[in-house]
Write an enzyme that holds these catalytic residues in place. Structure first.
Site, mmCIF file in Angstrom:
data_model
loop_
_atom_site.group_PDB
_atom_site.id
_atom_site.type_symbol
_atom_site.label_atom_id
_atom_site.label_comp_id
_atom_site.label_asym_id
_atom_site.label_seq_id
_atom_site.Cartn_x
_atom_site.Cartn_y
_atom_site.Cartn_z
ATOM 1 N N ARG A 1 -19.548 4.199 5.505
ATOM 2 C CA ARG A 1 -19.737 4.710 4.141
ATOM 3 C C ARG A 1 -21.186 4.532 3.695
ATOM 4 N NH1 ARG A 1 -14.746 1.963 1.105
ATOM 5 N NH2 ARG A 1 -14.960 0.508 2.845
ATOM 6 N N LYS B 1 -0.475 3.153 7.346
ATOM 7 C CA LYS B 1 -1.205 1.886 7.321
ATOM 8 C C LYS B 1 -0.235 0.707 7.392
ATOM 9 C CE LYS B 1 -5.559 1.543 4.831
ATOM 10 N NZ LYS B 1 -6.144 1.268 3.531
ATOM 11 N N ASP C 1 0.864 -1.185 0.000
ATOM 12 C CA ASP C 1 0.000 0.000 0.000
ATOM 13 C C ASP C 1 0.896 1.229 0.000
ATOM 14 O OD1 ASP C 1 -3.249 0.251 1.065
ATOM 15 O OD2 ASP C 1 -2.029 2.063 0.878
ATOM 16 N N CYS D 1 -20.384 -0.815 -1.211
ATOM 17 C CA CYS D 1 -20.606 -1.462 -2.511
ATOM 18 C C CYS D 1 -21.925 -1.108 -3.191
ATOM 19 C CB CYS D 1 -20.525 -2.977 -2.362
ATOM 20 S SG CYS D 1 -18.847 -3.540 -2.067
ATOM 21 N N LYS E 1 -24.316 -1.560 8.731
ATOM 22 C CA LYS E 1 -24.718 -2.902 9.137
ATOM 23 C C LYS E 1 -23.918 -3.264 10.380
ATOM 24 C CE LYS E 1 -22.476 -6.309 6.816
ATOM 25 N NZ LYS E 1 -22.148 -7.156 5.665
ATOM 26 N N LYS F 1 -22.468 2.519 -4.493
ATOM 27 C CA LYS F 1 -21.466 2.856 -5.512
ATOM 28 C C LYS F 1 -21.676 2.024 -6.787
ATOM 29 C CE LYS F 1 -17.241 1.102 -4.665
ATOM 30 N NZ LYS F 1 -16.817 0.165 -5.703
ATOM 31 N N HIS G 1 -35.074 -8.424 3.947
ATOM 32 C CA HIS G 1 -35.370 -7.749 5.217
ATOM 33 C C HIS G 1 -35.565 -6.266 4.938
ATOM 34 C CE1 HIS G 1 -34.333 -11.381 7.320
ATOM 35 N NE2 HIS G 1 -33.203 -11.434 6.642
ATOM 36 N N ASN H 1 -24.354 -7.434 -7.403
ATOM 37 C CA ASN H 1 -24.609 -6.385 -6.407
ATOM 38 C C ASN H 1 -25.872 -5.595 -6.734
ATOM 39 O OD1 ASN H 1 -22.569 -6.996 -4.710
ATOM 40 N ND2 ASN H 1 -21.293 -5.231 -5.160
ATOM 41 N N PHE I 1 -31.974 -11.579 1.837
ATOM 42 C CA PHE I 1 -32.017 -10.199 1.337
ATOM 43 C C PHE I 1 -33.430 -9.698 1.098
ATOM 44 C CE2 PHE I 1 -27.971 -8.063 0.667
ATOM 45 C CZ PHE I 1 -27.160 -9.025 1.254
#
Ligand code: UDX
Length: 440
Positions: A333, A35, A30, A266, A326, A269, A257, A214, A255
């Protein structure tokens, strides 16, 4: 095999750690010095259950190391994973500057045949761009080396990333090169032997599979959220609707709920990015576009419902339980909590907020509201003097809360349960004026 993973975000770090667990010798690279210094001290940049232990184990076994030196990383690897960010540009399309920077670095340091693997979620055709960029740099260097660019999208969920990587539902590999495919089979040898389903396809199909997956999940959530809005009006129960729908094997109960809307790194975006890809190719991705606007509407509807039931929120105090998009992550984000808190503050509310892992990030994401938000140490402190509590994220610790105790500390007794955590608890309606989502 000797592997480099460029980028130590959620995808790159988890991927690097798990590849070392599979027995490969992995260098995680990186450009962020802090980091890498922290990773070398065993300090992780993200909260992800189970990751630290596997990381430490593989560092001790000398299969995993961290560096900022891209040259050293590339020279010493047969396979290079690109797992850098693809943040949205102003129009929502994926910004490829970091991916192409990696391609340039790879071209500058290539010293023999290597497989370059695109792990980042990238628009269809990015594999071609990476290939061209590497060719261009090799041309400038006046050298000729063979290499293959493969698409291998990641499907891990935050909070469950370790398990998702160790036991994926499927592995998708897109390449037209049999040599590269053989190397990728060796990379995922453990999974291949364990009969994990593999999809071998061409590069463009593989790139599209990630967006298609997605976006479909986002559509599914927006679909059930819209059902929930209607169910509340007609007096139906969305949890039971979803359960019955899910009994149809073609639909599946996962999926479905309903809640305050999807968030995270994700879905928001990637849905916007595929709509932009559609525009570029002259296709109107109308179903996905509708899912995006339904998600925006859902967050707004939560604000409207709180205001309506409380007959306005001006000068009222609202305790928010859970801030992350979550549970089991510290990632804020595109968390629905951000828009919902903003909506309440604009309407005059004061906010008390508690989250097991999200407070640090929430503090800077909501710093412009610092006069209206007080961050709390726990749910009890959050309820103190509040007119309402709003359960935003279904952290397990909220399931076992002492509801009586919370109520006794509150000024009034509104409870908006945006995840239906307590909807089956008979007591909750006796203690609170209780408002779940998608049911009465
Ligand atoms: C998602 C995909 O699941 C994963 O395959 C991909 O690689 C990255 O994006 P993640 O963003 O970690 O993973 O979270 P996920 O568990 O999918 O949840 C996304 C959002 O949808 C959350 O805000 C969650 O609360 C919401 N959600 C999910 C619902 O509102 N209802 C559901 O039924 C499921």
């Amino acid at each position: 095999m000797n592997v480099t993973v460029i980028g130590t975000g959620y995808v790159g770090l988890v991927q690097g750690v798990i590849l070392s667990e599979f027995g490969h010798k992995v260098i995680c690279m990186d450009i962020d010095k802090t980091k890498i210094e922290n990773l070398n001290k065993g300090i992780l940049p993200i909260y992800e259950p189970g990751l630290k232990d596997i990381l430490e184990h593989n560092v001790n076994e000398k299969r995993l190391s961290f560096t900022t030196d891209i040259k050293e990383a590339i020279l010493n690897s047969e396979v290079i994973f690109i797992a850098v960010g693809t943040p949205p540009s102003d129009d929502g399309s994926a910004d490829l500057k970091y991916v192409l920077e990696c391609a340039k670095n790879i071209g500058e340091n290539l010293n023999g045949y290597k497989v370059i693997v695109n792990k980042s979620t990238v628009p269809v055709g990015t594999g071609d761009l990476v290939e061209k960029e590497i060719e261009k740099v090799l041309g400038k260097r006046g050298v000729k080396f063979k290499f293959d660019v493969v698409s291998n999208p990641e499907f891990l969920r935050e909070g469950k990333a370790v398990n998702d990587c160790l036991r994926p539902d499927r592995v998708v590999i897109g390449s037209e090169s049999t040599k590269a495919l053989d190397i990728m089979k060796k990379i995922y040898d453990v999974l291949y032997i364990n009969k994990t389903p593999f999809v071998f396809t061409n590069r463009r199909t593989s790139e599209m599979i990630k967006y298609a997956s997605n976006a479909f999940l986002a559509v599914k959530i927006s679909y059930i959220n819209e059902m929930a809005l209607l169910a509340e009006k007609v007096g139906a129960n969305t949890q039971e609707i979803a359960q019955a729908m899910g009994m149809d094997g073609r639909i599946s109960p996962k999926f479905l709920h309903c809640g305050p809307g999807y968030g995270g790194s994700c879905f928001p975006k990637d849905t916007k990015a595929i709509v932009e890809i559609g525009k570029e190719y002259g296709e109107n991705m109308s179903v996905i576009a509708a899912a995006i606007s339904a998600n925006e509407k859902q967050k707004q509807k939560m604000v409207e419902k709180i205001i309506k039931e409380m007959s306005g929120v001006s000068r009222k105090t609202i305790g928010i339980l859970g801030l992350t998009f979550k549970p089991e992550t510290d990632d804020m984000r595109d968390a629905p909590s951000i828009d919902i808190i903003r909506g309440l503050v604009i309407n005059g509310a004061k906010i008390k907020a508690y989250c097991p892992k999200g407070i640090e990030e929430a503090k800077w994401r909501l710093k412009d509201l610092n006069r209206d938000i007080e961050f709390c140490e726990n749910e009890v402190e959050c309820s103190k003097g509040s007119d309402a509590i709003v359960l935003m994220t279904e952290w397990n610790q909220f399931r076992g809360m002492d509801l009586e105790e919370l109520k006794n500390r509150m000024k009034d007794n509104f409870y908006f349960d945006l995840r239906n955590v307590h909807s089956k608890d008979d007591n909750v309606r006796k203690i609170f004026r209780y408002f779940p989502v998608g049911q009465c």
